[in-house]
Design a protein around this motif. Structure first.
Motif, mmCIF file in Angstrom:
data_model
loop_
_atom_site.group_PDB
_atom_site.id
_atom_site.type_symbol
_atom_site.label_atom_id
_atom_site.label_comp_id
_atom_site.label_asym_id
_atom_site.label_seq_id
_atom_site.Cartn_x
_atom_site.Cartn_y
_atom_site.Cartn_z
ATOM 1 N N UNK A 125 0.813 -1.210 0.000
ATOM 2 C CA UNK A 125 0.000 0.000 0.000
ATOM 3 C C UNK A 125 0.850 1.265 0.000
ATOM 4 N N UNK A 126 2.098 1.146 0.424
ATOM 5 C CA UNK A 126 2.968 2.323 0.427
ATOM 6 C C UNK A 126 3.450 2.694 -0.972
ATOM 7 N N UNK A 127 3.422 1.736 -1.901
ATOM 8 C CA UNK A 127 3.971 1.991 -3.233
ATOM 9 C C UNK A 127 2.961 1.780 -4.357
ATOM 10 N N UNK A 128 1.813 1.182 -4.067
ATOM 11 C CA UNK A 128 0.882 0.774 -5.125
ATOM 12 C C UNK A 128 0.425 1.946 -5.987
ATOM 13 N N UNK A 129 -0.036 3.009 -5.366
ATOM 14 C CA UNK A 129 -0.602 4.119 -6.132
ATOM 15 C C UNK A 129 0.449 4.789 -7.010
ATOM 16 N N UNK A 165 -4.080 -2.992 -6.611
ATOM 17 C CA UNK A 165 -4.001 -1.530 -6.556
ATOM 18 C C UNK A 165 -5.292 -0.983 -5.956
ATOM 19 N N UNK A 166 -5.211 -0.062 -5.003
ATOM 20 C CA UNK A 166 -6.436 0.518 -4.425
ATOM 21 C C UNK A 166 -7.353 1.094 -5.496
ATOM 22 N N UNK A 167 -8.638 0.876 -5.330
ATOM 23 C CA UNK A 167 -9.604 1.300 -6.348
ATOM 24 C C UNK A 167 -9.491 2.780 -6.707
ATOM 25 N N UNK A 168 -9.357 3.699 -5.748
ATOM 26 C CA UNK A 168 -9.261 5.114 -6.140
ATOM 27 C C UNK A 168 -8.070 5.410 -7.038
ATOM 28 N N UNK A 173 -8.103 4.983 -14.719
ATOM 29 C CA UNK A 173 -7.450 4.192 -15.766
ATOM 30 C C UNK A 173 -8.378 3.099 -16.275
ATOM 31 N N UNK A 174 -9.113 2.462 -15.374
ATOM 32 C CA UNK A 174 -10.067 1.437 -15.790
ATOM 33 C C UNK A 174 -11.145 2.049 -16.686
ATOM 34 N N UNK A 175 -11.641 3.213 -16.317
ATOM 35 C CA UNK A 175 -12.672 3.850 -17.122
ATOM 36 C C UNK A 175 -12.129 4.266 -18.494
ATOM 37 N N UNK A 176 -10.890 4.696 -18.537
ATOM 38 C CA UNK A 176 -10.272 5.034 -19.819
ATOM 39 C C UNK A 176 -10.123 3.789 -20.691
ATOM 40 N N UNK A 177 -9.707 2.688 -20.096
ATOM 41 C CA UNK A 177 -9.562 1.436 -20.839
ATOM 42 C C UNK A 177 -10.910 0.940 -21.348
ATOM 43 N N UNK A 178 -11.969 1.183 -20.591
ATOM 44 C CA UNK A 178 -13.302 0.713 -20.990
ATOM 45 C C UNK A 178 -13.772 1.378 -22.281
ATOM 46 N N UNK A 179 -13.203 2.523 -22.637
ATOM 47 C CA UNK A 179 -13.609 3.214 -23.860
ATOM 48 C C UNK A 179 -13.039 2.562 -25.112
ATOM 49 N N UNK A 180 -12.092 1.641 -24.943
ATOM 50 C CA UNK A 180 -11.459 0.989 -26.093
ATOM 51 C C UNK A 180 -11.778 -0.506 -26.080
#
Length: 253
Positions: A125-129, A165-168, A173-180
């Motif tokens: 959690x210290x490095x994930x984001x 990776x924490x959801x926030x 990025x997930x929403x951006x990927x969903x557009x393709x």
């Protein structure tokens, strides 16, 4: 793959008495008669490369990534992380993450790199984001239908190992990927792994919305089960261990 870095790493190993044999095994002057594996070479010399006093921090990092390309062994990434998080760290951030990005974009198999992201950088959690932002999050504005194949390759690889990776930190990025649509199978794996990973992190409502918009190949397994557990508000398999089995039974029925 950085051919110059590989040759530099090969020369550096030779200077330390380590050479590759014709059949792919390794030999070391301090272990006469022994045949070493790439993993043994990584354990024996990757840490030393990252403390080489004849090079500056960037040079040591470049050498380490050259060893990674040469040996193709996950342990090299462990030593890189130890050096970054250790008393002499952190390592120079730009060359560190640029090295990760380049290898994630290369056609060559990147299993050692993606495994490193998953179990080391993303589960912490210290490095994930920060790690997620560096290897993908900061580039989501470039995810368009005409995006270079190298960027799409990197995106697929990062998505598939991004479960912890924490959801926030990954939602945008997930929403951006969903557009393709070309990224939908990788995004589905991201959601599925996010649910099943011991350290996985999903927000059920957001994940369910993404799942509903995915255009997946016919016969993709576990779509119904994932929809069911998310719709019921479950965040992770290990927090609700019976929910997935119940979804499997209902889907089979």
């Amino acid at each position: 793959m950085d051919k110059e870095a590989i040759e530099d790493a090969r020369r550096w190993l030779a200077e330390h008495g380590v050479t590759r044999l014709d059949d792919g095994a390794w030999a070391a002057d301090d272990a006469p008669g022994e045949r070493l594996t790439s993993n043994e070479v990584a354990h024996g010399w990757a840490g030393l490369a990252l403390t080489d006093g004849d090079r500056d921090a960037t040079g040591r990092l470049r050498l380490a990534f050259g060893l990674l390309d040469l040996l193709d062994d996950y342990w090299v990434t462990c030593e890189i992380r130890f050096a970054d998080r250790g008393p002499e760290g952190p390592l120079p951030a730009e060359p560190l993450w640029e090295s990760y990005r380049r290898r994630l974009e290369a056609p060559r198999d990147a299993e050692a790199v993606t495994y490193s992201l998953w179990v080391d950088w993303f589960e912490d959690r210290d490095t994930a984001a920060v790690a997620f932002a560096e290897v993908l999050g900061r580039d989501i504005g470039l995810l368009r239908s005409d995006a270079p194949q190298a960027l799409l390759r990197r995106t697929r690889r990062v998505l598939e190992c991004s479960g912890p990776v924490p959801w926030p930190a990954k939602d945008a990025a997930y929403r951006a990927a969903a557009r393709l649509p070309v990224l939908h199978p990788a995004l589905f794996k991201a959601l599925l792994n996010g649910y099943h990973d011991v350290h996985g992190d999903l927000e059920p409502t957001g994940a369910l919305s993404l799942l509903a918009d995915l255009d997946l190949p016919t016969g993709t397994e576990h779509v119904g089960e994932l929809h069911a557990v998310l719709a019921a508000g479950h965040r992770n398999h290990y927090r609700s261990p019976g929910a997935w089995d119940e979804a499997v039974r209902r889907n089979a029925g």
